[in-house]
Design a protein around this motif. Sequence first.
Motif, PDB file in Angstrom:
ATOM      1  N   UNK A  67       0.762  -1.175   0.024  1.00 22.36           N
ATOM      2  CA  UNK A  67      -0.048  -0.022   0.034  1.00 22.36           C
ATOM      3  C   UNK A  67       0.884   1.090  -0.147  1.00 22.36           C
ATOM      4  N   UNK A  68       1.912   1.403   0.530  1.00 17.50           N
ATOM      5  CA  UNK A  68       2.844   2.532   0.872  1.00 17.50           C
ATOM      6  C   UNK A  68       3.508   2.836  -0.494  1.00 17.50           C
ATOM      7  N   UNK A  69       3.915   1.608  -1.310  1.00 15.43           N
ATOM      8  CA  UNK A  69       4.713   1.540  -2.375  1.00 15.43           C
ATOM      9  C   UNK A  69       3.843   2.184  -3.239  1.00 15.43           C
ATOM     10  N   UNK A  70       2.504   1.747  -3.427  1.00 11.81           N
ATOM     11  CA  UNK A  70       1.500   2.083  -4.649  1.00 11.81           C
ATOM     12  C   UNK A  70       1.403   3.442  -4.000  1.00 11.81           C
ATOM     13  N   UNK A  71       1.268   4.049  -3.030  1.00 13.08           N
ATOM     14  CA  UNK A  71       0.961   5.476  -2.597  1.00 13.08           C
ATOM     15  C   UNK A  71       2.005   6.235  -3.258  1.00 13.08           C
ATOM     16  N   UNK A  72       3.226   5.886  -3.068  1.00  9.71           N
ATOM     17  CA  UNK A  72       4.364   6.532  -3.519  1.00  9.71           C
ATOM     18  C   UNK A  72       4.452   6.722  -4.942  1.00  9.71           C
ATOM     19  N   UNK A  73       4.218   5.673  -5.800  1.00 10.84           N
ATOM     20  CA  UNK A  73       4.313   5.592  -7.092  1.00 10.84           C
ATOM     21  C   UNK A  73       3.100   6.463  -7.816  1.00 10.84           C
ATOM     22  N   UNK A  74       2.086   6.351  -7.065  1.00 13.43           N
ATOM     23  CA  UNK A  74       1.145   7.213  -7.825  1.00 13.43           C
ATOM     24  C   UNK A  74       1.130   8.572  -7.352  1.00 13.43           C
ATOM     25  N   UNK A  75       1.603   9.010  -6.268  1.00 14.01           N
ATOM     26  CA  UNK A  75       2.022  10.455  -6.072  1.00 14.01           C
ATOM     27  C   UNK A  75       3.096  10.953  -6.903  1.00 14.01           C
ATOM     28  N   UNK A  76       4.112  10.226  -7.402  1.00 13.12           N
ATOM     29  CA  UNK A  76       5.112  10.350  -8.402  1.00 13.12           C
ATOM     30  C   UNK A  76       4.406  10.650  -9.594  1.00 13.12           C
ATOM     31  N   UNK A  77       3.611   9.739 -10.090  1.00 12.70           N
ATOM     32  CA  UNK A  77       2.738   9.799 -11.284  1.00 12.70           C
ATOM     33  C   UNK A  77       2.038  11.298 -11.443  1.00 12.70           C
ATOM     34  N   UNK A  78       1.379  11.425 -10.260  1.00 19.25           N
ATOM     35  CA  UNK A  78       0.385  12.693 -10.313  1.00 19.25           C
ATOM     36  C   UNK A  78       1.243  13.860 -10.323  1.00 19.25           C
ATOM     37  N   UNK A  79       2.473  14.114  -9.755  1.00 18.62           N
ATOM     38  CA  UNK A  79       3.440  15.107  -9.838  1.00 18.62           C
ATOM     39  C   UNK A  79       3.835  15.258 -11.253  1.00 18.62           C
ATOM     40  N   UNK A  80       4.192  14.237 -11.876  1.00 21.33           N
ATOM     41  CA  UNK A  80       4.522  14.113 -13.179  1.00 21.33           C
ATOM     42  C   UNK A  80       3.578  14.817 -14.346  1.00 21.33           C
TER      43      UNK A  80
END
Length: 166
Positions: A67-80
């Motif tokens: 869950x934490x890893x998915x949250x990190x990856x989703x937030x990275x993609x949202x910033x991009x």
Amino acid sequence: MVLIPEPKGEIKGFITSLECPITYPLKDIVNVYWELWEIEQSYGELKQGQLNNQAVLRSQKVEGIYQELWGILISYNLVRLEMKRMAESHDVEPLRISFINALRLIQDEFLWCSGRTPGTIPKKLQNLRENGKRLILPKKRKRKPFPRQVLYKAPRYPHKKRAAHC
């Protein structure tokens, strides 16, 4: 479909750890290395910029880590994604927007939005994109037309010449 940037100039040589690189076309090998380079740059931004070089996984269970890893990856993609939209609104390439500064700006905006009503979020996003103008990096300079040279480095300590014995 992934667009792979074309290298500038002619490729005169290529170093690889493939056992038999001759069996693969040079263009295919270059394309794979370009893709790997893009992935490595993204990992670097994620680890150094977004996570501040810290291990942030706090969960003790496997499901929590996922869950934490998915949250990190989703937030990275949202910033991009937001960087892409900022670039489109200012007619520049997305790579000309600073990732670190965009991340900080977005974090600040989310802190300010936390106490506001949901109806104000679209206006805040519009303001965020307008503020993205100050995140635009200058165009890269073209390389020098002449090759680099090693400069002469003077010795640290002067030395005396020995007198010749007759």
